[in-house]
Design an enzyme around this catalytic site. Structure first.
Site: not given
Length: 322
Positions: A28, A58, A63, A144, A184, A237, A287
Site C-alpha cells: 500500500w 495490531d 486491512y 486511523h 498518525n 518497511s 523480534n
C-alpha cells in the site's frame, strides 16, 4: 521474558504489550504496480506469529484481515490453547478514502465530509469489526488518520476529529473497548483534540517511527500528557537500506543480535511500543527476544542521531493533513 519493559501502563491502568504483531499485508506504499492489501497472507503469518509467542495483534478495519484473525483466534480459544484475557487486540477506524489508483474499497474507507453521519458510520464499521473478529470487545481502538488526505477545510477537519473522539469515548464507556487512542496524529492534531474534548485524552498515538523517521518533539509531548507512543514500520518497511546502516550493524555485532532486534530494543528502551511485521518465523521469534540485552546510553544516542535529518517516510506525512 522478564524485563520490566515488556508492558507499558496506559492512563487508565490497562497494560499494553511493548511488542505487537502488525496484521496489514500487501503493498500500500507503492513498491510495485499493485497497491492494495492482500489479507490472504494473514492465514500463515498470524498463525506463525501466535506460534512464536505473540499475544498482541495490531489490526484495522481497512486491512481486511479481521475475519481471518478472528477465525484463527477462535480456533485457539476453542481448543483452550489461548484465553481471551491473554490477548491484546488493537483495531483502527476512520481511514480516509484512498487515491483512485489504490485498491481500497469505499466500504472500508471514507471521508468525514462524504458520509451522512460520522457517528453512525463509525458504529457500523465497529460492529462489522467485532462481527469479523467474533469478539465482544477489543483492547484498543484507534482513530486511523486525523483527516482526509486531500482536505483543505481545517475547521471541518477539527470538528470531525472531535465528533469521532466523542463516539470513541461512548464506545469506551460501554465497555466495547478497554482503551482508546489515535494514529498518525501530530502534536497539533493532539493539542486541538484535547482542547475540544477534554473528558478523556488519547491513551495511545500510533505513528511511523524508526531510526530515519523520528519526532522527538512529538514523543516529549506524548510523554508529558501520558500518551503512549506506538511505532509502526519500525524497520521502514525494508526501505532506505536502513537495515544495512553501519551504525546499526556495528551495535548489532557488539550484542550478537540482529539489526532488527537493535532497532526494536531502541524503541522499547525509549518508552515506545513497537509493531514489527515479518513473514519469517525465525524473525518473528527474534523480534520478541528483546529482553535479555540492553543498549547503552551511548548506543541509544547513536541511533537517535540517525534521525537528525528530515524524516524519511514510507507512509503519508500526517503534518500534511489539516
Amino acid at each position: 521474558m522478564s524485563d520490566e519493559l515488556q508492558c507499558l501502563n496506559l492512563q487508565n491502568g490497562v497494560k499494553i504489550p511493548s511488542v505487537a504483531f502488525g496484521c496489514a499485508f500487501g503493498d500500500w506504499v507503492g513498491k510495485s504496480d499493485f497497491q492494495g492489501f492482500l489479507p490472504e497472507q494473514a492465514w500463515y503469518a498470524v498463525n506463525a506469529a501466535l506460534d512464536a509467542g505473540y499475544t498482541a495483534l495490531d489490526g484495522a478495519h481497512v486491512y481486511g484481515t479481521e475475519r481471518i484473525v478472528g477465525s484463527i483466534l477462535g480456533q485457539r480459544l476453542a481448543s483452550g490453547a489461548l484465553q481471551r484475557e491473554e490477548l491484546f487486540i488493537t483495531t483502527k477506524l476512520a481511514h480516509p478514502a484512498a487515491p483512485p489508483h489504490i485498491n481500497l474499497s469505499h466500504l472500508r474507507t471514507w471521508d468525514a465530509d462524504k458520509v451522512d453521519s460520522i457517528e453512525e458510520r463509525l458504529k457500523d464499521d465497529f460492529a462489522r469489526t467485532l462481527d469479523d473478529l467474533a469478539f465482544g470487545y477489543v483492547d484498543l481502538l484507534l482513530i486511523h488518520w486525523p483527516g482526509t488526505f486531500a482536505g483543505t477545510d481545517a475547521s471541518f477537519a477539527r470538528e470531525a476529529r472531535a465528533r469521532i473522539w466523542k463516539t470513541f469515548i461512548e464506545l469506551y464507556k460501554k465497555g466495547a473497548t478497554r482503551a482508546i487512542g489515535v494514529s498518525n496524529f501530530t502534536k497539533e492534531h493532539l493539542t486541538s483534540l484535547m482542547e475540544d474534548v477534554s473528558e478523556i485524552k488519547p491513551m495511545v498515538n500510533q505513528v511511523e517511527y524508526h531510526p530515519y523517521c523520528q519526532d522527538r518533539s512529538l514523543q516529549e509531548f506524548c510523554q508529558e500528557h501520558h500518551i503512549v507512543l506506538a511505532a509502526y514500520a519500525p524497520f521502514a518497511s525494508g526501505a532506505f537500506s536502513m537495515l544495512k546502516d553501519p551504525v546499526l550493524v556495528k551495535i548489532a555485532e557488539n550484542h550478537r543480535v540482529s539489526v532488527g532486534q537493535v532497532i526494536l530494543r531502541w524503541h522499547v528502551q525509549s518508552g515506545r511500543c513497537v509493531l514489527p511485521k515479518s513473514s519469517n518465523p525465525k524473525r518473528m521469534k527474534q523480534n520478541l527476544a528483546l529482553f535479555d540485552f540492553s543498549l547503552s546510553d551511548e548506543e541509544i544516542a547513536q541511533i537517535d542521531a540517525l534521525g537528525s535529518g528530515d524524516p524519511q517516510r514510507t507512509c503519508p506525512d500526517p503534518s500534511s493533513i489539516v
